[in-house]
Design a protein around this motif. Structure first.
Motif, PDB file in Angstrom:
ATOM      1  N   PRO A   3     -52.616  -2.538 -33.182  1.00  0.00           N
ATOM      2  CA  PRO A   3     -53.601  -1.611 -33.724  1.00  0.00           C
ATOM      3  C   PRO A   3     -54.807  -2.348 -34.295  1.00  0.00           C
ATOM      4  CG  PRO A   3     -51.777  -1.834 -35.249  1.00  0.00           C
ATOM      5  CD  PRO A   3     -51.442  -2.662 -34.038  1.00  0.00           C
ATOM      6  N   VAL A   4     -55.982  -1.903 -33.918  1.00  0.00           N
ATOM      7  CA  VAL A   4     -57.201  -2.427 -34.521  1.00  0.00           C
ATOM      8  C   VAL A   4     -57.475  -1.630 -35.792  1.00  0.00           C
ATOM      9  CG1 VAL A   4     -59.672  -2.813 -34.176  1.00  0.00           C
ATOM     10  CG2 VAL A   4     -58.071  -3.155 -32.278  1.00  0.00           C
ATOM     11  N   TYR A   5     -57.355  -0.305 -35.697  1.00  0.00           N
ATOM     12  CA  TYR A   5     -57.343   0.576 -36.863  1.00  0.00           C
ATOM     13  C   TYR A   5     -56.651   1.872 -36.466  1.00  0.00           C
ATOM     14  CZ  TYR A   5     -61.422   2.859 -34.777  1.00  0.00           C
ATOM     15  OH  TYR A   5     -62.268   3.501 -33.923  1.00  0.00           O
ATOM     16  N   ALA A   8     -51.365   4.181 -33.962  1.00  0.00           N
ATOM     17  CA  ALA A   8     -51.045   4.524 -32.581  1.00  0.00           C
ATOM     18  C   ALA A   8     -49.544   4.451 -32.360  1.00  0.00           C
ATOM     19  CB  ALA A   8     -51.759   3.564 -31.628  1.00  0.00           C
ATOM     20  N   GLY A  59     -52.153   9.332 -31.251  1.00  0.00           N
ATOM     21  CA  GLY A  59     -52.846   8.847 -32.438  1.00  0.00           C
ATOM     22  C   GLY A  59     -52.925   9.964 -33.458  1.00  0.00           C
ATOM     23  N   ALA A  62     -58.015   8.922 -35.936  1.00  0.00           N
ATOM     24  CA  ALA A  62     -58.855   8.090 -35.072  1.00  0.00           C
ATOM     25  C   ALA A  62     -58.201   6.713 -34.959  1.00  0.00           C
ATOM     26  CB  ALA A  62     -60.259   7.983 -35.635  1.00  0.00           C
ATOM     27  N   THR A  63     -57.998   6.261 -33.745  1.00  0.00           N
ATOM     28  CA  THR A  63     -57.224   5.058 -33.515  1.00  0.00           C
ATOM     29  C   THR A  63     -57.873   4.186 -32.455  1.00  0.00           C
ATOM     30  OG1 THR A  63     -55.176   6.226 -34.041  1.00  0.00           O
ATOM     31  CG2 THR A  63     -54.962   4.198 -32.790  1.00  0.00           C
ATOM     32  N   GLU A  64     -57.882   2.900 -32.701  1.00  0.00           N
ATOM     33  CA  GLU A  64     -58.245   1.933 -31.669  1.00  0.00           C
ATOM     34  C   GLU A  64     -57.102   0.930 -31.608  1.00  0.00           C
ATOM     35  OE1 GLU A  64     -61.503  -1.553 -30.727  1.00  0.00           O
ATOM     36  OE2 GLU A  64     -62.127   0.128 -31.971  1.00  0.00           O
ATOM     37  N   TYR A  65     -56.724   0.569 -30.394  1.00  0.00           N
ATOM     38  CA  TYR A  65     -55.576  -0.304 -30.226  1.00  0.00           C
ATOM     39  C   TYR A  65     -55.765  -1.178 -28.996  1.00  0.00           C
ATOM     40  CZ  TYR A  65     -54.428   2.841 -26.464  1.00  0.00           C
ATOM     41  OH  TYR A  65     -54.498   3.585 -25.317  1.00  0.00           O
ATOM     42  N   LYS A  66     -54.929  -2.187 -28.896  1.00  0.00           N
ATOM     43  CA  LYS A  66     -54.865  -3.034 -27.705  1.00  0.00           C
ATOM     44  C   LYS A  66     -53.419  -3.007 -27.229  1.00  0.00           C
ATOM     45  CE  LYS A  66     -58.583  -6.015 -29.178  1.00  0.00           C
ATOM     46  NZ  LYS A  66     -59.049  -7.369 -29.431  1.00  0.00           N
ATOM     47  N   SER A  93     -53.722  -8.299 -35.908  1.00  0.00           N
ATOM     48  CA  SER A  93     -54.204  -6.974 -36.318  1.00  0.00           C
ATOM     49  C   SER A  93     -54.356  -6.830 -37.826  1.00  0.00           C
ATOM     50  CB  SER A  93     -53.258  -5.895 -35.808  1.00  0.00           C
ATOM     51  OG  SER A  93     -52.026  -6.002 -36.462  1.00  0.00           O
TER      52      SER A  93
END
Length: 105
Positions: A3-5, A8, A59, A62-66, A93
């Motif tokens: 997770p970046v933020y 997820a 999510g 709001a989610t950003e992930y790799k 992360s």
């Protein structure tokens, strides 16, 4: 799953499209970096042809992930290229960029 933020959750299954938390074979729903190793020897590995791993992502905000996927013969080699020597893989992360550890470029 990195997770970046946000938060997820990843659901995976070889048995049906659109896996959910209630019917997925594997669920990654913890906070922070998660790692899952699916071995060919697993009872749940690819029981039908064609062999397709279905994934769903949820999510709650709001989610950003790799998502990093490896195909390797030896699990001991996983992650060796993600971090420079002396850098912890699960530190990716933590929200703090350490230029010495970044091997993405």
């Amino acid at each position: 799953l990195i997770p970046v933020y946000g938060d997820a959750d990843l659901m995976l299954s070889f048995q049906g499209a659109y896996p959910s938390i209630s019917n997925a074979t594997w669920v990654m729903d913890e906070v922070g970096v998660e790692e899952l190793l699916i071995r060919r020897s697993s009872d749940d590995f690819c029981q039908f042809e064609p062999c397709v791993l279905h994934m769903s992502l949820l999510g709650y905000e709001a989610t950003e992930y790799k998502l990093i996927v490896y195909h390797v013969a030896s699990p001991e080699t996983i992650g060796t290229e993600l971090c420079a020597p002396g850098c912890a893989e699960f530190g990716l992360s933590d929200g703090v960029c350490n230029p010495k550890c970044n091997t993405s470029q």
